[in-house]
Scaffold this motif. Structure first.
Motif, mmCIF file in Angstrom:
data_model
loop_
_atom_site.group_PDB
_atom_site.id
_atom_site.type_symbol
_atom_site.label_atom_id
_atom_site.label_comp_id
_atom_site.label_asym_id
_atom_site.label_seq_id
_atom_site.Cartn_x
_atom_site.Cartn_y
_atom_site.Cartn_z
ATOM 1 N N LYS B 299 0.772 -1.561 -0.452
ATOM 2 C CA LYS B 299 -0.021 -0.014 -0.197
ATOM 3 C C LYS B 299 0.576 0.805 0.451
ATOM 4 O O LYS B 299 1.960 1.388 0.972
ATOM 5 N N GLU B 331 -0.983 7.272 -6.840
ATOM 6 C CA GLU B 331 -1.737 7.597 -5.565
ATOM 7 C C GLU B 331 -1.992 7.408 -4.005
ATOM 8 O O GLU B 331 -1.229 5.963 -3.554
ATOM 9 N N SER B 334 -3.424 3.892 -2.664
ATOM 10 C CA SER B 334 -3.505 2.921 -3.519
ATOM 11 C C SER B 334 -2.855 1.203 -3.315
ATOM 12 O O SER B 334 -2.105 1.464 -3.015
ATOM 13 N N GLU B 335 -3.285 0.090 -3.686
ATOM 14 C CA GLU B 335 -2.733 -0.900 -3.159
ATOM 15 C C GLU B 335 -2.112 -1.151 -5.163
ATOM 16 O O GLU B 335 -2.466 -0.656 -5.864
#
Lengths: 265, 467
Positions: B299, B331, B334-335
């Motif tokens: 992440k 971002e 985000s993952e």
């Protein structure tokens, strides 16, 4: 109005007012008086006769030149003795040198007159005749700390990397001293010269005591004239001495190109 | 006499001030014409090393050779070396010309020769119009140029530079770096350059010598030092890096972050604990975390634009924090999927697995070590006075904010982030012994801490019995 006064008092400059008043009364006013007396006669009329009197009296001119000579000799001897001492002190390790510096300053805590009287007594005890030699000894003894301290301060504060840089460029220890350390210590020497030359030229107590009044210096001449009520002529002599001191200051100042002048502090 | 290929040879140089060891058995050879950079954090002994070559420091032990000649006893002014000092040390009572001519005048060269040579070096450092200027009226960069000119005008065999660009601003520093490199090429003089700036070292040098704590850690060319750091300290000091605890499963297989990776290293043993270094630019990000090529998911926690790339910190599924540099922005929150290629994993042998201290039994329940007395489990054989070796795990060393709470005091010297914990090297204040600590707490370099170790974590081995 009240607000304005308050604002004035708040400014740091305002705090200088008491000192300013002190200066006006005790520094500027006497100087003006000396000037006024020098250019007037008994009745208060403008005249240059007082100056004429000085230049016609070879006795006083001789005293003047003699005093100048004594002052120069004293200053030179102070440099010759004081510089090596200051140099050694600045190189010694901290704890020792601080004690040594203290020892050199210690005599300054005793009043000049007491010291000089003690010297007279000592010379009498040992059997050294008083006179010119004793006079120069007394002057050097009294003013040497004023030469040592400024030179010591400059040397102590000098960036050691200058010395390393000189060594790095192939300067032997002797060359490092003559090419770098000595030139860089000039501000200290100049301060020392000012602090020794100026008082020696106007001194009178030391000469009176150490020569049994046999040798008269310019300071004595001024003092005698003033004491005898000859204010106008005395003022001319004082003014002449002031001019000599101003010239010294001006010459030493113009020599001192470096901004980091090493004062006594 | 067999003349050596090296212009400077240092053999087993040691130097201490009081009980502080500044140089510890340092040996180094410098080839003629080389640009060698001594790199290390402040207080690592790099300047002392340079100063002992210049002759301002006399080493306690060891030999210094210049062109095969022993120069230990030679005073600095006889050594054919010149130094560019960190604070320039230009003589304030001389102008630019006189400063540069200082060494030449001492050599009593003819006047026109001096003028010719001064003009030439002034041109070389692009300061031709400044001949008669007062040195104090020059800017930092100009003073630096004069200092360099003053050093090279004497045509030394070796030029020593002591962090010469440290006082300049970034732009000026970059310009001067290029000029120095150019100068080195044109002059053919050997440069020995001291800096704490790893970028400067990578840019300028033929050879980098990484120093820490008075010891040379690694010597090599910039590419080797960057790609093959010998230990976590070097990896951390040169460039950004992710340093992680790992286990070498077998040849070309290493496990870290609870994941098995393929790598290119062999002969590191089987199931052996190791350190791995992965450079932030060598971790590839896949925008889709479910991409089958992804080795693990993570992440994105932070993302900072650095000009050419973005610098991101991510936390992997197993809770390890990694730094990643990528041209693309991902971002925050985000993952993503991560890939690390075998070539980009650098495996290093661990230098130690636990702390080992020399100690003496005070009585059956106390051991003297690290300059203090620690309580330990009862040793029935001990009467006091026996020499012992004490093992303490990295994790078992407790660091206390309040030095009153610790048995002995230490200062924090090196901090490495290992992905999910910090690995610290601290040094006891009194006995100056290094202690290695694993901790989750955040400390700063230079912090003074108290050390405490629980009795159950102190493992005592008798020395006398084994002997």
């Amino acid at each position: 109005m009240k607000r304005n006064l308050l604002r004035l008092a708040g400014k740091r400059g305002a705090w200088g007012f008491p000192y300013l008043i002190f200066m006006l009364i005790f520094v500027l006013l006497p100087l003006i008086l000396v000037g006024v007396y020098a250019f007037t006669d008994h009745a208060g009329h403008f005249t240059l006769a007082n100056f004429g009197q000085f230049f016609n009296q070879s006795k006083d001119i001789n005293t003047f030149l003699y005093s100048l000579g004594i002052a120069i000799i004293t200053t030179l001897i102070c440099i010759l003795i004081g510089y090596p001492i200051a140099y050694i002190l600045s190189n010694a390790n901290l704890c020792k040198s601080e004690v040594m510096v203290m020892l050199f300053i210690l005599p300054m805590w005793v009043n000049v007159l007491v010291r000089t009287l003690a010297t007279v007594a000592l010379f009498g005890f040992v059997g050294i005749p008083l006179g010119e030699g004793a006079l120069i000894f007394g002057m050097v003894y009294n003013f040497l700390p004023f030469m040592i301290l400024p030179i010591y301060n400059v040397l102590k504060k000098m960036d050691k990397s200058y010395i390393e840089a000189a060594q790095d460029m192939g300067a032997s220890p002797a060359k490092v001293f003559t090419k770098v350390i000595f030139p860089l210590s000039m501000p200290g020497v100049i301060s020392g010269v000012m602090m020794v030359f100026m008082p020696t030229i106007s001194t009178f107590a030391i000469s009176e005591l150490l020569t049994m009044n046999k040798i008269k210096l310019f300071g004595t001449t001024i003092q005698e004239n003033i004491n005898n009520g000859l204010w106008n002529y005395g003022s001319v002599l004082a003014l002449l001495m002031l001019v000599i001191i101003l010239i010294t200051t001006w010459v030493t100042d113009s020599n001192d190109t470096s901004e980091s002048a090493g004062g006594l502090i | 006499m067999n003349k050596s290929n090296f212009i400077i040879e240092l053999k087993n140089i040691s130097k201490s001030y009081g009980n502080k060891v500044v140089l510890d058995n340092v040996s180094l050879n410098v080839k003629k014409g080389e640009f060698v950079t001594i790199l290390g954090p402040s207080g690592c002994g790099k300047t002392t090393l340079l100063r002992s070559i210049a002759g301002f420091v006399t080493p306690d032990e060891g030999q210094i050779y210049l062109n095969g000649e022993l120069i230990n006893e030679m005073p600095p002014y006889e050594r054919q070396l010149n130094t560019v000092f960190q604070r320039y040390a230009l003589f304030p009572h001389l102008n630019v010309f006189e400063n540069i001519a200082f060494g030449l005048k001492l050599q009593k060269l003819p006047k026109d020769e001096i003028e010719k040579r001064v003009r030439k070096v002034l041109k070389l450092v692009s300061m031709s119009d400044y001949e008669w200027r007062d040195v104090e009226s020059l800017s930092g960069g100009q003073q630096q140029r004069v200092a360099i000119a003053r050093a090279i005008v004497n045509r030394p065999q070796v030029l020593l530079l002591d962090e010469p660009l440290a006082a300049l601003d970034l732009k000026m520093r970059h310009d001067m770096q290029m000029e120095l490199k150019e100068m080195h090429k044109n002059l053919g003089i050997t440069f020995i350059y001291v800096t704490h700036d790893q970028e400067e070292a990578l840019t300028l040098s033929d050879t980098i010598v990484v120093m820490n704590d008075g010891v040379i850690q690694q010597v090599g060319n910039p590419i080797d030092i960057y790609n093959e750091p010998i230990n976590p300290f070097v990896a951390d000091f040169i460039g950004e890096s992710n340093i992680l605890n790992a286990k070498m499963i077998e040849d070309r297989k290493v496990e870290f972050m609870n994941h098995e990776f393929e790598c290119v290293d062999e002969n590191m043993g089987v199931n052996n604990p190791v350190d791995v270094v992965v450079r932030p630019e060598d971790i590839y990000i896949l925008p889709d975390k479910d991409n089958p090529a992804a080795m693990m998911t993570a992440k994105v926690m932070t993302s900072i634009f650095k000009g050419v790339h973005y610098e991101m910190t991510v936390i992997t599924e197993n809770g390890y924090e990694l730094m990643i540099q990528d041209y693309n922005c991902f971002e925050v929150g985000s993952e993503v999927g991560l890939i690390i290629r075998p070539n980009d994993i650098h495996v290093m042998k661990k230098e130690r697995l636990q702390n080992t201290f020399k100690g003496t039994m005070a009585d059956s329940t106390h051991v003297k070590m690290l300059g203090g007395v620690f309580e330990c489990k009862e040793q029935s054989w001990a009467e006091g006075g026996e020499d012992v070796l004490v093992n303490v795990a990295f994790k078992a060393v407790d660091m206390m904010d309040d030095t009153e709470d610790g048995v002995v005091d230490a200062d924090v010297q090196v901090i490495l982030y290992m992905g999910n914990h910090y690995h610290l090297r601290i040094r006891t204040l009194e006995s100056r012994e290094a202690v290695f600590v694993d901790t989750n707490d955040i400390w700063d370099e230079g912090d003074i801490v108290g050390i405490k170790i629980l009795p159950k974590d102190i493992k005592i081995n008798r020395v006398a019995n084994e002997a």
